[in-house]
Design an enzyme around this catalytic site. Structure first.
Site, PDB file in Angstrom:
ATOM      1  CB  SER A  52      -6.423  -0.278   0.971  1.00  0.00           C
ATOM      2  OG  SER A  52      -6.366   0.520  -0.181  1.00  0.00           O
ATOM      3  CG  ASP A 101      -8.928  -9.094 -31.929  1.00  0.00           C
ATOM      4  OD1 ASP A 101      -9.486  -9.997 -32.577  1.00  0.00           O
ATOM      5  OD2 ASP A 101      -8.215  -8.215 -32.441  1.00  0.00           O
ATOM      6  CG  HIS A 134     -13.911   2.290  -7.640  1.00  0.00           C
ATOM      7  ND1 HIS A 134     -13.795   1.298  -6.695  1.00  0.00           N
ATOM      8  CD2 HIS A 134     -12.676   2.798  -7.794  1.00  0.00           C
ATOM      9  CE1 HIS A 134     -12.532   1.225  -6.299  1.00  0.00           C
ATOM     10  NE2 HIS A 134     -11.843   2.132  -6.960  1.00  0.00           N
ATOM     11  CE1 TYR A 173      -4.125 -11.995 -34.853  1.00  0.00           C
ATOM     12  CE2 TYR A 173      -3.065 -12.516 -32.766  1.00  0.00           C
ATOM     13  CZ  TYR A 173      -3.293 -11.641 -33.809  1.00  0.00           C
ATOM     14  OH  TYR A 173      -2.691 -10.417 -33.806  1.00  0.00           O
ATOM     15  CB  SER A 229      -0.878  -0.027   1.260  1.00  0.00           C
ATOM     16  OG  SER A 229      -1.710   1.095   1.286  1.00  0.00           O
ATOM     17  N   GLY A 230       0.540   2.200  -0.878  1.00  0.00           N
ATOM     18  CA  GLY A 230       1.111   3.543  -0.804  1.00  0.00           C
ATOM     19  C   GLY A 230       2.586   3.690  -1.124  1.00  0.00           C
ATOM     20  CG  HIS A 243      -8.591   4.867 -10.001  1.00  0.00           C
ATOM     21  ND1 HIS A 243      -8.933   5.710  -8.969  1.00  0.00           N
ATOM     22  CD2 HIS A 243      -8.878   3.615  -9.554  1.00  0.00           C
ATOM     23  CE1 HIS A 243      -9.383   4.995  -7.942  1.00  0.00           C
ATOM     24  NE2 HIS A 243      -9.358   3.721  -8.271  1.00  0.00           N
ATOM     25  CG  HIS A 298      -8.338  -1.314  -8.860  1.00  0.00           C
ATOM     26  ND1 HIS A 298      -9.448  -0.969  -9.592  1.00  0.00           N
ATOM     27  CD2 HIS A 298      -8.238  -0.393  -7.862  1.00  0.00           C
ATOM     28  CE1 HIS A 298     -10.002   0.108  -9.050  1.00  0.00           C
ATOM     29  NE2 HIS A 298      -9.281   0.486  -8.005  1.00  0.00           N
TER      30      HIS A 298
HETATM   31 ZN   LIG Z   1      -9.683   2.179  -6.939  1.00  0.00          ZN
END
Ligand SMILES: [Zn+2]
Length: 224
Positions: free
Chosen positions: A66, A111, A160, A218, A36-37, A88, A86
């Protein structure tokens, strides 16, 4: 794991310490996640946090991201996935904020994703006030009821941002990069033509199925 996290930075998907990637060893039942961070430019392999599937820390002096409980819910519910990312990233997040699924408008999307990128329902006040990160995982799992999560390895969490996954952490990061590109192109397409139509099922099938599944042809023959 470190490489997957750094790939998100190289591709412009994360600002500051936003975002996180994790991977799992199914044999050992261990998850590795970003601490975290910690700024990405300072991340070292030994900073990664190792936990079990219940979030118990096995290795590291640092606190895990978190969002770990969200990742753990996904690993427990989607048994075929090996990595979760995850971010943003701006365009995918804009769709999540608009609470609109991203329709499949072209073959780039087709695809990688066998259908629209879904958006979750909103979390209730109780879900936000309670075990928020775990509840975020639960709402994603509910959104995928009846869908193979590897056929559409991405979701937009309402108001979010996106989560993506894959067979391993590298493919989860790759899917995060492709999702951002698809989100950006869909936004541009609707800017040019508000009535833009989805690809036909025939074209969607052609592009998805030539890369995935038993009849895939492919790229180069896989060794495994
Ligand atoms: Zn987030």
């Amino acid at each position: 794991m470190l490489e997957a996290n750094l790939e998100l930075v190289r591709r412009g998907l994360v600002l500051y310490t936003f975002g996180n990637a994790s991977g799992i060893s199914r044999e050992k039942g261990l998850v590795v996640i970003k601490p975290s961070g910690v700024p990405y430019e300072k991340l070292r392999t030994e900073d990664m946090v190792v936990t079990d599937l219940n979030g118990k820390i096995i290795e590291s002096g640092l606190r895990p991201s978190s969002d770990l409980p969200t990742h753990l819910v996904l690993y427990r519910a989607f048994s075929a996935i090996g990595g979760v990312v995850h971010t943003h990233s701006e365009h995918a997040t804009a769709w999540a904020q608009a609470r609109k699924p991203i329709p499949c408008l072209g073959t780039t999307h087709a695809d990688y994703f066998y259908g629209a990128i879904p958006v979750t329902p909103e979390l209730s006040e109780e879900e936000v006030a309670g075990d928020y990160e775990k509840n975020t995982g639960d709402v994603i799992v509910r959104t995928f009821q009846g869908t193979d999560p590897l056929s559409v390895p991405a979701v937009l969490v309402a108001n979010h941002a996106p989560f993506t996954w894959g067979k391993d952490v590298a493919s989860a990061a790759h899917n995060a990069v492709v999702l951002e590109s698809v989100a950006r192109m869909a936004w541009m397409t609707f800017g040019i033509e508000q009535q833009a139509a989805c690809v036909s099922q025939a074209l969607h099938d052609k592009h998805y199925l030539r890369k995935h599944g038993s009849a895939a042809y492919y790229g180069q023959k896989k060794q495994h």
